[in-house]
Enzyme design. Structure first.
Site, PDB file in Angstrom:
ATOM      1  N   SER A  15       0.879  -1.163  -0.058  1.00 53.76           N
ATOM      2  CA  SER A  15       0.088   0.130  -0.065  1.00 53.76           C
ATOM      3  C   SER A  15       0.800   1.352   0.098  1.00 53.76           C
ATOM      4  CB  SER A  15      -0.914  -0.085   1.290  1.00 53.76           C
ATOM      5  OG  SER A  15      -0.029  -0.328   2.401  1.00 53.76           O
ATOM      6  N   ARG A  16       2.137   0.944   0.361  1.00 49.10           N
ATOM      7  CA  ARG A  16       3.037   2.372   0.654  1.00 49.10           C
ATOM      8  C   ARG A  16       4.480   1.921   0.231  1.00 49.10           C
ATOM      9  NH1 ARG A  16       3.433   3.591   6.019  1.00 49.10           N
ATOM     10  NH2 ARG A  16       2.358   1.838   6.788  1.00 49.10           N
ATOM     11  N   GLY A  17       5.332   2.808   0.386  1.00 50.03           N
ATOM     12  CA  GLY A  17       6.702   2.631   0.290  1.00 50.03           C
ATOM     13  C   GLY A  17       7.452   1.808  -0.807  1.00 50.03           C
ATOM     14  N   SER A  40      -3.990   0.367   5.607  1.00 47.39           N
ATOM     15  CA  SER A  40      -4.185   1.409   4.597  1.00 47.39           C
ATOM     16  C   SER A  40      -5.044   1.047   3.296  1.00 47.39           C
ATOM     17  CB  SER A  40      -2.977   1.915   4.176  1.00 47.39           C
ATOM     18  OG  SER A  40      -2.149   2.375   5.182  1.00 47.39           O
ATOM     19  N   VAL A  65       0.638 -10.316   7.996  1.00 52.29           N
ATOM     20  CA  VAL A  65       1.386 -11.316   7.463  1.00 52.29           C
ATOM     21  C   VAL A  65       2.234 -12.134   8.685  1.00 52.29           C
ATOM     22  CG1 VAL A  65       1.777 -10.595   4.932  1.00 52.29           C
ATOM     23  CG2 VAL A  65       3.496  -9.895   6.791  1.00 52.29           C
ATOM     24  N   ASN A  91       7.686  -8.292   1.626  1.00 54.59           N
ATOM     25  CA  ASN A  91       8.217  -6.944   1.724  1.00 54.59           C
ATOM     26  C   ASN A  91       7.844  -6.224   3.072  1.00 54.59           C
ATOM     27  OD1 ASN A  91       9.061  -3.676   1.023  1.00 54.59           O
ATOM     28  ND2 ASN A  91       6.587  -3.773   1.313  1.00 54.59           N
ATOM     29  N   TYR A 154      17.391   0.118  16.867  1.00 49.21           N
ATOM     30  CA  TYR A 154      16.979  -0.814  15.628  1.00 49.21           C
ATOM     31  C   TYR A 154      17.375  -2.244  15.919  1.00 49.21           C
ATOM     32  CZ  TYR A 154      16.433  -1.409  10.418  1.00 49.21           C
ATOM     33  OH  TYR A 154      15.949  -1.933   9.183  1.00 49.21           O
ATOM     34  N   LYS A 161      16.056  -8.914  10.607  1.00 49.53           N
ATOM     35  CA  LYS A 161      16.513  -8.904   9.495  1.00 49.53           C
ATOM     36  C   LYS A 161      17.758 -10.021   9.239  1.00 49.53           C
ATOM     37  CE  LYS A 161      13.779  -5.906   7.481  1.00 49.53           C
ATOM     38  NZ  LYS A 161      12.841  -6.354   6.719  1.00 49.53           N
ATOM     39  N   ASP A 191      13.801   7.004   1.848  1.00 53.78           N
ATOM     40  CA  ASP A 191      12.797   7.898   2.518  1.00 53.78           C
ATOM     41  C   ASP A 191      11.285   7.430   2.407  1.00 53.78           C
ATOM     42  OD1 ASP A 191      11.328  10.181   3.575  1.00 53.78           O
ATOM     43  OD2 ASP A 191      12.105  11.517   2.391  1.00 53.78           O
ATOM     44  N   THR A 192      11.171   6.926   3.322  1.00 57.04           N
ATOM     45  CA  THR A 192       9.351   6.228   3.488  1.00 57.04           C
ATOM     46  C   THR A 192       8.622   6.588   4.894  1.00 57.04           C
ATOM     47  OG1 THR A 192      10.041   4.248   4.534  1.00 57.04           O
ATOM     48  CG2 THR A 192      10.140   4.380   2.141  1.00 57.04           C
TER      49      THR A 192
HETATM   50  N1  LIG Z   1      12.694   2.662   4.328  1.00 53.88           N
HETATM   51  C1  LIG Z   1      13.831   2.245   4.392  1.00 53.88           C
HETATM   52  O1  LIG Z   1      14.939   2.864   4.481  1.00 53.88           O
HETATM   53  C2  LIG Z   1      14.058   0.616   4.209  1.00 53.88           C
HETATM   54  C3  LIG Z   1      15.712   0.426   4.171  1.00 53.88           C
HETATM   55  C4  LIG Z   1      15.719  -1.183   4.122  1.00 53.88           C
HETATM   56  C5  LIG Z   1      14.868  -2.182   4.324  1.00 53.88           C
HETATM   57  N2  LIG Z   1      13.589  -1.599   4.293  1.00 53.88           N
HETATM   58  C6  LIG Z   1      12.361  -2.421   4.239  1.00 53.88           C
HETATM   59  O2  LIG Z   1      11.656  -2.574   3.241  1.00 53.88           O
HETATM   60  C7  LIG Z   1      10.246  -2.990   3.506  1.00 53.88           C
HETATM   61  C8  LIG Z   1       9.479  -1.813   3.436  1.00 53.88           C
HETATM   62  O3  LIG Z   1       9.567  -0.752   4.210  1.00 53.88           O
HETATM   63  P1  LIG Z   1       9.055   0.729   4.132  1.00 53.88           P
HETATM   64  O4  LIG Z   1      10.006   1.754   4.594  1.00 53.88           O
HETATM   65  O5  LIG Z   1       8.654   0.950   2.608  1.00 53.88           O
HETATM   66  O6  LIG Z   1       7.754   0.534   4.962  1.00 53.88           O
HETATM   67  P2  LIG Z   1       6.459   1.603   5.044  1.00 53.88           P
HETATM   68  O7  LIG Z   1       6.475   2.494   3.931  1.00 53.88           O
HETATM   69  O8  LIG Z   1       6.264   1.826   6.586  1.00 53.88           O
HETATM   70  O9  LIG Z   1       5.360   0.316   4.401  1.00 53.88           O
HETATM   71  C9  LIG Z   1       5.112  -0.787   5.255  1.00 53.88           C
HETATM   72  C10 LIG Z   1       3.936  -1.468   4.508  1.00 53.88           C
HETATM   73  O10 LIG Z   1       3.998  -2.738   5.133  1.00 53.88           O
HETATM   74  C11 LIG Z   1       2.692  -3.013   5.481  1.00 53.88           C
HETATM   75  N3  LIG Z   1       2.740  -3.875   6.707  1.00 53.88           N
HETATM   76  C12 LIG Z   1       3.104  -3.469   7.703  1.00 53.88           C
HETATM   77  N4  LIG Z   1       2.774  -4.340   8.672  1.00 53.88           N
HETATM   78  C13 LIG Z   1       2.226  -5.576   8.099  1.00 53.88           C
HETATM   79  C14 LIG Z   1       1.645  -6.426   8.363  1.00 53.88           C
HETATM   80  N5  LIG Z   1       1.829  -7.153   9.597  1.00 53.88           N
HETATM   81  N6  LIG Z   1       1.091  -7.553   7.498  1.00 53.88           N
HETATM   82  C15 LIG Z   1       0.949  -6.892   5.981  1.00 53.88           C
HETATM   83  N7  LIG Z   1       1.371  -5.704   5.884  1.00 53.88           N
HETATM   84  C16 LIG Z   1       2.172  -5.070   6.772  1.00 53.88           C
HETATM   85  C17 LIG Z   1       2.002  -1.732   5.583  1.00 53.88           C
HETATM   86  O11 LIG Z   1       0.489  -1.768   5.382  1.00 53.88           O
HETATM   87  P3  LIG Z   1      -0.439  -0.758   5.772  1.00 53.88           P
HETATM   88  O12 LIG Z   1      -0.372   0.616   4.879  1.00 53.88           O
HETATM   89  O13 LIG Z   1      -1.757  -1.114   5.948  1.00 53.88           O
HETATM   90  O14 LIG Z   1      -0.086  -0.275   7.198  1.00 53.88           O
HETATM   91  C18 LIG Z   1       2.902  -0.899   4.524  1.00 53.88           C
HETATM   92  O15 LIG Z   1       2.322  -1.230   3.193  1.00 53.88           O
HETATM   93  C19 LIG Z   1      10.520  -3.390   5.027  1.00 53.88           C
HETATM   94  O16 LIG Z   1      10.789  -4.773   4.865  1.00 53.88           O
HETATM   95  C20 LIG Z   1      11.705  -2.743   5.587  1.00 53.88           C
HETATM   96  O17 LIG Z   1      12.288  -3.404   6.762  1.00 53.88           O
HETATM   97  C21 LIG Z   1      13.243  -0.358   4.492  1.00 53.88           C
END
Ligand SMILES: NC(=O)c1ccc[n+]([C@@H]2O[C@H](COP(=O)([O-])OP(=O)(O)OC[C@H]3O[C@@H](n4cnc5c(N)ncnc54)[C@H](OP(=O)(O)O)[C@@H]3O)[C@@H](O)[C@H]2O)c1
Length: 254
Positions: A15-17, A40, A65, A91, A154, A161, A191-192
């Site tokens: 849904s996001r990011g 969301s 999940v 993800n 973290y 992870k 940036d998310t």
């Molecule tokens: N952002 C970074 O800098 C970064 C760097 C390295 C790795 N990552 C990894 O990349 C992935 C995405 O991160 P992001 O920054 O894009 O996160 P985000 O913007 O916070 O988005 C999180 C997404 O996961 C969903 N979600 C959360 N908990 C869930 C659950 N229990 N079941 C199903 N869906 C769930 C959320 O759904 P809702 O919208 O419905 O809440 C949203 O779609 C993660 O694995 C994160 O650890 C991120």
């Protein structure tokens, strides 16, 4: 050119990011996509609208999940309504940013269930569909620098992870000969919504600029999605059990 026409992809947390960027990238390449969310709904529907505007099929499914029953229902939906699944992008993640010493059992279990066990639940339940894939099926999990680096607040997510990367390698042992590739994309700071909530995010984003070695370019969700697209395609058929880093080189030097 990567062509995923005729393939079906599930992207958890799309849904996001980064998940949203992956869903759109896979759809651009021709795949039909299951958009998963947990809270969301409106945002997930918008992602689905963008996918259908590209001429692909999109399905929106709510599922936590980290809950085994939800994953079973999610995959049952795919079995009954679509009947095929060739790509899983695991993800979705959570964890909250707090010191390890302020973490309790509930925090630990929620983080491990959502960030690690979900991958096992997804592959186990989807195995009959993945095994029927024409061409190799692709499972891709998303990790972060926290798997090998210590970052303030973290600890739980970083530990999850590290476990995720190991679990992915061990899953490869179990399903690699069944026509399935399991790989991990380790992303640098993007940036998310989630990273904006990190208490020291301003400092981290400022430091990121100094550490990457790609000029002025900053890592975006689409850059992570491009690597996911490669791992989802037949171009990566011989990449197996790997963790591929996309961070502009920020983690290879002091
Ligand atoms: N952002 C970074 O800098 C970064 C760097 C390295 C790795 N990552 C990894 O990349 C992935 C995405 O991160 P992001 O920054 O894009 O996160 P985000 O913007 O916070 O988005 C999180 C997404 O996961 C969903 N979600 C959360 N908990 C869930 C659950 N229990 N079941 C199903 N869906 C769930 C959320 O759904 P809702 O919208 O419905 O809440 C949203 O779609 C993660 O694995 C994160 O650890 C991120």
């Amino acid at each position: 050119m990567i062509n995923l026409a005729g393939k079906v992809a599930l992207v958890t947390g799309s849904s996001r990011g980064i998940g949203k960027a992956c869903a759109l990238r896979l759809a651009e390449a021709g795949a039909d996509v299951i958009v998963n969310y947990v809270t969301s709904r409106a945002a997930a529907m918008e992602v689905a609208d963008q996918i259908t505007a590209m001429g692909r099929r999109a399905y929106v499914v709510k599922a936590d999940v980290g809950e085994e029953e939800d994953v079973i229902s999610l995959i049952d939906f795919i079995k009954e309504e679509i009947g095929q699944l060739e790509i899983i992008v695991s993800n979705a993640a959570t964890g909250g940013f707090r010191p390890l010493l302020a973490s309790n059992t509930k925090h630990f279990h929620a983080t491990m269930n959502i960030n690690v066990l979900s991958l096992v639940f997804l592959v186990r339940e989807a195995l009959p569909l993945l095994e029927r894939s024409v061409g190799r099926a692709k499972v891709i999990a998303i990790s972060s620098h926290g798997s090998h680096m210590a970052l303030p607040m973290y600890g739980l997510i970083g530990g999850s992870k590290a476990a995720l990367e190991s679990i992915a390698r061990h899953l490869t042992l179990e399903v690699g000969d069944k026509g399935i590739n399991v790989n991990v994309v380790k992303a640098g700071l993007v940036d998310t919504d989630s990273t904006r909530r990190i208490p020291y995010s301003g400092v981290m984003f400022a430091e990121r600029k100094n550490k990457t070695m790609v000029g002025e370019r900053e890592l975006m969700p689409d850059d992570v999605a491009d690597v996911v697209l490669f791992l989802a395609s037949r171009l990566s058929d011989l990449v197996q059990g790997e963790t591929l880093t996309v961070d502009g080189g920020s983690a290879i030097h002091v």
